[in-house]
Scaffold this motif. Structure first.
Motif, PDB file in Angstrom:
ATOM      1  N   VAL A  22      22.631  22.648 -12.451  1.00 18.91           N
ATOM      2  CA  VAL A  22      23.452  23.804 -12.813  1.00 18.91           C
ATOM      3  C   VAL A  22      22.572  25.016 -13.122  1.00 18.91           C
ATOM      4  N   ILE A  23      21.517  24.807 -13.891  1.00 18.44           N
ATOM      5  CA  ILE A  23      20.614  25.916 -14.224  1.00 18.44           C
ATOM      6  C   ILE A  23      20.000  26.497 -12.950  1.00 18.44           C
ATOM      7  N   ALA A  24      19.552  25.622 -12.056  1.00 23.72           N
ATOM      8  CA  ALA A  24      18.923  26.099 -10.824  1.00 23.72           C
ATOM      9  C   ALA A  24      19.908  26.868  -9.949  1.00 23.72           C
ATOM     10  N   LEU A  25      21.171  26.417  -9.882  1.00 21.05           N
ATOM     11  CA  LEU A  25      22.156  27.081  -9.031  1.00 21.05           C
ATOM     12  C   LEU A  25      22.691  28.374  -9.642  1.00 21.05           C
ATOM     13  N   LEU A  26      22.822  28.430 -10.960  1.00 21.91           N
ATOM     14  CA  LEU A  26      23.374  29.622 -11.601  1.00 21.91           C
ATOM     15  C   LEU A  26      22.339  30.716 -11.839  1.00 21.91           C
ATOM     16  N   LEU A  27      21.078  30.355 -11.922  1.00 23.45           N
ATOM     17  CA  LEU A  27      20.017  31.331 -12.182  1.00 23.45           C
ATOM     18  C   LEU A  27      18.963  31.296 -11.071  1.00 23.45           C
ATOM     19  N   PRO A  28      19.326  31.734  -9.867  1.00 24.25           N
ATOM     20  CA  PRO A  28      18.373  31.639  -8.757  1.00 24.25           C
ATOM     21  C   PRO A  28      17.259  32.680  -8.823  1.00 24.25           C
ATOM     22  N   GLY A  29      17.366  33.647  -9.724  1.00 27.70           N
ATOM     23  CA  GLY A  29      16.388  34.718  -9.798  1.00 27.70           C
ATOM     24  C   GLY A  29      15.016  34.346 -10.318  1.00 27.70           C
ATOM     25  N   PRO A  30      14.888  33.335 -11.163  1.00 29.31           N
ATOM     26  CA  PRO A  30      13.544  33.020 -11.670  1.00 29.31           C
ATOM     27  C   PRO A  30      12.564  32.719 -10.540  1.00 29.31           C
ATOM     28  N   THR A  31      11.332  32.952 -10.809  1.00 25.31           N
ATOM     29  CA  THR A  31      10.299  32.708  -9.801  1.00 25.31           C
ATOM     30  C   THR A  31      10.095  31.210  -9.596  1.00 25.31           C
ATOM     31  N   LEU A  32       9.357  30.900  -8.551  1.00 28.03           N
ATOM     32  CA  LEU A  32       9.043  29.494  -8.288  1.00 28.03           C
ATOM     33  C   LEU A  32       8.185  28.899  -9.396  1.00 28.03           C
ATOM     34  N   VAL A  33       7.455  29.734 -10.099  1.00 20.29           N
ATOM     35  CA  VAL A  33       6.668  29.227 -11.230  1.00 20.29           C
ATOM     36  C   VAL A  33       7.619  28.692 -12.291  1.00 20.29           C
ATOM     37  N   SER A  34       8.698  29.426 -12.565  1.00 18.09           N
ATOM     38  CA  SER A  34       9.689  28.959 -13.531  1.00 18.09           C
ATOM     39  C   SER A  34      10.357  27.692 -13.026  1.00 18.09           C
ATOM     40  N   LEU A  35      10.680  27.665 -11.741  1.00 22.08           N
ATOM     41  CA  LEU A  35      11.291  26.466 -11.165  1.00 22.08           C
ATOM     42  C   LEU A  35      10.330  25.290 -11.265  1.00 22.08           C
ATOM     43  N   ALA A  36       9.035  25.549 -11.027  1.00 18.80           N
ATOM     44  CA  ALA A  36       8.049  24.472 -11.127  1.00 18.80           C
ATOM     45  C   ALA A  36       8.022  23.895 -12.539  1.00 18.80           C
ATOM     46  N   LEU A  37       8.115  24.759 -13.553  1.00 20.02           N
ATOM     47  CA  LEU A  37       8.104  24.267 -14.934  1.00 20.02           C
ATOM     48  C   LEU A  37       9.393  23.522 -15.277  1.00 20.02           C
ATOM     49  N   LEU A  38      10.542  24.027 -14.790  1.00 17.06           N
ATOM     50  CA  LEU A  38      11.805  23.296 -15.000  1.00 17.06           C
ATOM     51  C   LEU A  38      11.768  21.945 -14.294  1.00 17.06           C
ATOM     52  N   LEU A  39      11.275  21.963 -13.063  1.00 16.66           N
ATOM     53  CA  LEU A  39      11.178  20.717 -12.309  1.00 16.66           C
ATOM     54  C   LEU A  39      10.218  19.757 -13.000  1.00 16.66           C
ATOM     55  N   ALA A  40       9.101  20.279 -13.514  1.00 21.74           N
ATOM     56  CA  ALA A  40       8.137  19.430 -14.212  1.00 21.74           C
ATOM     57  C   ALA A  40       8.782  18.764 -15.419  1.00 21.74           C
ATOM     58  N   ALA A  41       9.564  19.535 -16.182  1.00 21.97           N
ATOM     59  CA  ALA A  41      10.239  18.963 -17.352  1.00 21.97           C
ATOM     60  C   ALA A  41      11.208  17.870 -16.927  1.00 21.97           C
ATOM     61  N   TYR A  42      11.988  18.115 -15.890  1.00 23.04           N
ATOM     62  CA  TYR A  42      12.929  17.107 -15.399  1.00 23.04           C
ATOM     63  C   TYR A  42      12.195  15.862 -14.917  1.00 23.04           C
ATOM     64  N   LEU A  43      11.130  16.058 -14.134  1.00 24.73           N
ATOM     65  CA  LEU A  43      10.381  14.911 -13.610  1.00 24.73           C
ATOM     66  C   LEU A  43       9.771  14.083 -14.737  1.00 24.73           C
TER      67      LEU A  43
END
Length: 194
Positions: A22-43
């Motif tokens: 949900v966070i990834a789909l609703l907030l697509p504006g963050p950079t890939l660095v932010s996505l990498a950190l979110l993904l890292a937390a999930y992983l």
């Protein structure tokens, strides 16, 4: 059955995946660095829960290898995502693709060992979805960060739904097993009639 007893772990994993999606789909504006950190937390969280499931399976003298491998793969991918926040988009795609393909293969392997009532269909669907996502990221790298956010968010949301559904299915199985063991225990403690 330890899977049924640990239904809550699958439910938590599913809820984490849903939240991430949900966070990834609703907030697509963050950079890939932010996505990498979110993904890292999930992983890291997902890998930890998979390791917990594996350790519990070891304690119960049940099959544990696929849980441990999935957990280690999640933790390694999470640490790599944290250590390389400035990596190129392609490097991040390949890390996510490796994790998705490996997780998918491990889930398909686990599905072979799970009985029909234990969620085999959920493992098969999840494994196939993981492999498809990983292969797509390798063969057709997304053009930009928004495509990655959309792909990963959609995948995490779908995987979360599958895990939540499986968690509830295992919870119902756990309740049934507890009730049947309680009935059996009650029957064995009845005094013999004369």
């Amino acid at each position: 059955m330890s899977l049924a007893r640990n239904w809550w772990a699958f439910l938590l994993r599913g809820l984490m995946a849903l939240l991430f999606g949900v966070i990834a789909l609703l907030l697509p504006g963050p950079t890939l660095v932010s996505l990498a950190l979110l993904l890292a937390a999930y992983l890291l969280v997902d890998g930890t829960f998979a390791l917990i499931a594996g350790v519990r399976a070891i304690a119960k003298h049940q099959r544990w290898g696929h849980f441990i491998l999935e957990g280690v793969a999640g933790l390694v991918a999470g640490v790599l995502a944290i250590m390389m926040p400035g990596a190129t988009i392609l490097a991040l795609i390949l890390i996510m693709a490796f994790w998705a393909i490996l997780t998918g293969v491990l889930e398909l392997m686990a599905a072979r060992r799970v009985g029909p009532g234990g969620g085999r269909a959920w493992l098969l669907v999840g494994g196939v979805l993981s492999i498809i996502l990983g292969v797509l990221m390798v063969v057709v790298p997304p053009a930009g960060g928004y495509a990655i956010v959309f792909l990963v968010g959609t995948y995490a949301f779908a995987w979360g739904i599958l895990l939540v559904a499986w968690g509830f299915q295992l919870r119902h199985l756990h309740i049934r097993l507890e009730r049947s063991s309680e009935v059996g225990a009650l029957g064995s403690t009845r005094p013999a009639s004369s």
